[in-house]
Scaffold this active site. Structure first.
Site: not given
Ligand code: UT7
Length: 320
Positions: A111, A247, A277
């Site tokens: 990125c 980004h 992204n």
């Molecule tokens: O360009 C490269 C750079 N990449 C980034 O900048 C990404 C940086 N990270 C992020 O933007 C965030 O961490 C994410 C958007 C990827 C994830 O958000 P989060 O608030 O950190 O969510 P999480 O990973 O803690 O997941 C929370 C919950 C989980 O369920 P449980 O374990 O709490 O029951 C996941 O299984 O959300 C669930 N989950 C989803 N639910 C519905 C994960 N993906 C999804 C989804 N739809 N697509």
């Protein structure tokens, strides 16, 4: 003497995929995706390719610059999703454009690729080795995603953005680049490690993996830090900057950076809502949108910043 972006171009694939459409195939919802990321739609390549999109964005930048492909001295494509291992995407772009006088090579900085390419091109031009450069971020991320994994497949989109750089009396003022290789595995996509007569293990093929929370923490720490460093080097303050072009990974990351810098969120244009992204393509696509809608004007001061796999990060301050 400075090096200036004199023109931009971009290209997005035709197929638009909304969160609701994705939710028909993956266990997710528009509510989850839009509230956690700000993403509502993304473009997905069906017939488009990394090289093809790069060429389209390059043509638009050359047209804006009023330059012919034969004028181009240097082509750098930033991508983690080239169509071929070799030849490079840049060499393919050179061939398709007919930019026969250019040096062409790719950069893999994920990125951060556009910021890294900007600095490399700037140095080629500053030293007099090249008189101009076409730098392109182009990605077909949809081909390295596991479409059964909701934690990654909802986040990304395909597209390309280009910039044409030349010597000028003003332009790029400062650039900061960094890499943290030891943290690299938090965002990875594996290539074949070995494959030969003497290896009995099956060849591994895989998709993109991301520890979202680790990348998030890295982004909200490193992005404001390198922006502050770039502004200090440029002897400019947050108040002097008209736009922060970041980004486009997550609206929450952008809001956090704005808060950390004590800058109004209005200075942070966003395209992620309709692009997702796009890795190396995110920043140049955003720049091109700002230029074409007339928001970005000559003389404006902008700061760009990107962060991603590697881990890599970078920032630059420019007078437009
Ligand atoms: O360009 C490269 C750079 N990449 C980034 O900048 C990404 C940086 N990270 C992020 O933007 C965030 O961490 C994410 C958007 C990827 C994830 O958000 P989060 O608030 O950190 O969510 P999480 O990973 O803690 O997941 C929370 C919950 C989980 O369920 P449980 O374990 O709490 O029951 C996941 O299984 O959300 C669930 N989950 C989803 N639910 C519905 C994960 N993906 C999804 C989804 N739809 N697509």
């Amino acid at each position: 003497m400075a090096v200036r972006i004199i023109a931009t171009g971009s290209f997005l694939p035709e197929k638009n995929v909304s969160n609701d459409e994705l939710a028909q195939y993956v266990d997710t919802s528009d509510e989850w995706i839009s509230s956690r990321t700000g993403i509502r739609n993304r473009r997905i390549a069906i017939t488009e390719t990394t090289t093809g999109m790069a060429v389209q964005s390059a043509r638009r930048a050359l047209e804006m610059a009023d330059r012919s492909p034969l004028d181009v001295d240097l082509i750098i494509v930033a991508t983690v999703t080239p169509d071929y291992g070799t030849p490079s995407a840049a060499c393919q772009v050179q061939a398709e454009l007919g930019a026969d006088h250019a040096i062409a090579f790719d950069i893999n900085a994920a990125c951060s690729g556009f910021v890294f390419a900007l600095n490399v091109a700037r140095m080629y031009i500053e030293t007099g080795y090249s008189t101009n450069a076409l730098i392109i971020g182009s990605e077909t991320l949809s081909k390295i995603l596991d479409w059964n994994r909701r934690d990654t497949c909802v986040l990304f989109g395909d597209g390309a953005g280009a910039a044409f750089l030349e010597k000028s009396d003003r332009g790029i003022i400062s650039v900061v680049q960094g890499s943290i290789g030891k943290k690299g595995m938090v965002l990875n996509f594996i290539n074949r490690k070995t494959n030969n007569l003497f290896v009995n293990e099956p060849v591994e093929t895989d998709y993109l993996h991301m520890d979202g929370q680790e990348v998030y923490k890295f982004a909200v720490r490193q992005c404001p830090k390198c922006l502050i460093e770039a502004m200090e080097q440029a002897q400019l303050t947050v108040e002097d900057i008209d736009y922060f072009v970041l980004h486009q990974a997550n609206v929450r990351i952008i809001e956090s950076v704005a808060k950390r810098l004590k800058a109004p969120i209005e200075k942070f244009p966003m395209s992620l809502g309709y692009t997702g992204n796009m890795s190396a393509a995110s920043v140049p696509v955003m720049l091109d949108q700002l230029v074409r809608e007339g928001s970005l004007k000559r003389g404006d001061k902008i700061a760009i910043s990107a962060f991603g796999a590697g881990l890599t990060y970078g920032a630059a301050v420019l007078e437009w």
